[in-house]
Design an enzyme around this catalytic site. Structure first.
Site, short mmCIF file in Angstrom:
data_model
loop_
_atom_site.label_atom_id
_atom_site.label_comp_id
_atom_site.label_asym_id
_atom_site.label_seq_id
_atom_site.Cartn_x
_atom_site.Cartn_y
_atom_site.Cartn_z
CE LYS A 34 6.14 -2.63 -10.39
NZ LYS A 34 6.41 -3.59 -9.28
N GLY A 76 0.75 -1.25 0.00
CA GLY A 76 0.00 0.00 0.00
C GLY A 76 0.78 1.29 0.00
CG ASP A 120 3.81 -0.95 -8.07
OD1 ASP A 120 4.54 -0.82 -9.07
OD2 ASP A 120 4.25 -1.11 -6.92
#
Length: 262
Positions: free
Chosen positions: A180, A67, A140
């Site tokens: 990402k 997180g 991500d």
């Protein structure tokens, strides 16, 4: 040719112990310790350069446990609505309590509490709560490729495609995203990313300083989601931007292996 050179160097790392690689990597690439986790620093560096995390009312954190991306964004926007999706059956992936217990943070897990973005029920819940509502989507996610580094692009393809679809579902027109990505040598990867960036006014590939230079991690940052996508061919530009980072990675992998040989 670049792909073959990179794969050969990655294979070369497997001849050394994990402990040796970690020590050499830290010696070469890690700066002095800071109180902020690496993931926090990466998004902070992206934000300082591209200003994507400011003035956010609603955002979604995809595959974001534990997180730090969400933590950073909420630190700048304390009154925002924040949503997060992450796997719940993996201790590495779950949101840490300081994120999970924030009053303005809602975890989306689906009816079976899995948090699996490949689960259609989780996707449905995401679309209900976040559809066309987010100023920012952070993605991500990655698949563990330990020992299979040369397959990283293939092993992460489905996850990245899933994330791109969720980004387009959840971003409002004018919204931004941080995604990402890894290598893009394969035709299907570059075509997927080409199709995706056509939904935005601008985009850039970037590797923040806190992302270790010998790995394949990069971030695709996209600005101002369009109401109607372009029909442009960005393949050459994508390949050019990826190649720049391949060459940087090649240089740093050589440094790493040379240090390990000493």
């Amino acid at each position: 040719m670049l792909q073959q050179k990179l794969n050969k160097l990655k294979d070369g790392l497997n001849t050394f112990s994990s402990k040796s690689v970690v020590c050499a990597r830290s010696k070469l690439f890690d700066k002095r310790p800071t109180r902020r986790p690496r993931c926090w620093r990466k998004l902070s560096e992206i934000d300082k350069k591209f200003h994507v995390c400011r003035h956010v009312d609603t955002f979604l954190d995809l595959c974001g446990g534990p997180g730090e991306f969400a933590n950073y964004t909420m630190s700048l926007n304390p009154l925002c609505k924040a949503y997060g999706v992450t796997l719940t059956n993996n201790s590495v992936c779950v949101y840490k309590p300081t994120v999970r217990k924030r009053k303005n943070f809602t975890t989306i897990t689906g009816p079976d509490k899995s948090g699996d973005v490949f689960d259609k029920n989780v996707v449905f819940e995401i679309s209900i709560k976040c559809g066309n509502a987010c100023d920012l989507v952070l993605a991500d996610g990655s698949v563990d490729v330990n020992g299979r580094e040369n397959e990283q692009e293939r092993l992460n393809f489905d996850l990245i495609m899933c994330e791109t679809q969720l980004i387009l579902i959840c971003l409002r027109p004018g919204g931004n995203c941080v995604l990402k990505v890894f290598d893009a040598f394969e035709h299907e990867t570059i075509q997927m990313l080409n199709k995706f960036v056509n939904h935005f006014e601008k985009w850039v590939l970037y590797k923040p300083p806190s992302s270790r230079p010998a790995n394949s991690e990069r971030y695709l940052i996209c600005f101002n989601k369009l109401v109607r996508p372009y029909c442009n061919n960005y393949v050459n530009e994508l390949e050019k931007q990826f190649e720049k980072y391949y060459r940087i990675q090649l240089k740093n992998l050589n440094k790493l292996i040379n240090l390990l040989k000493i």
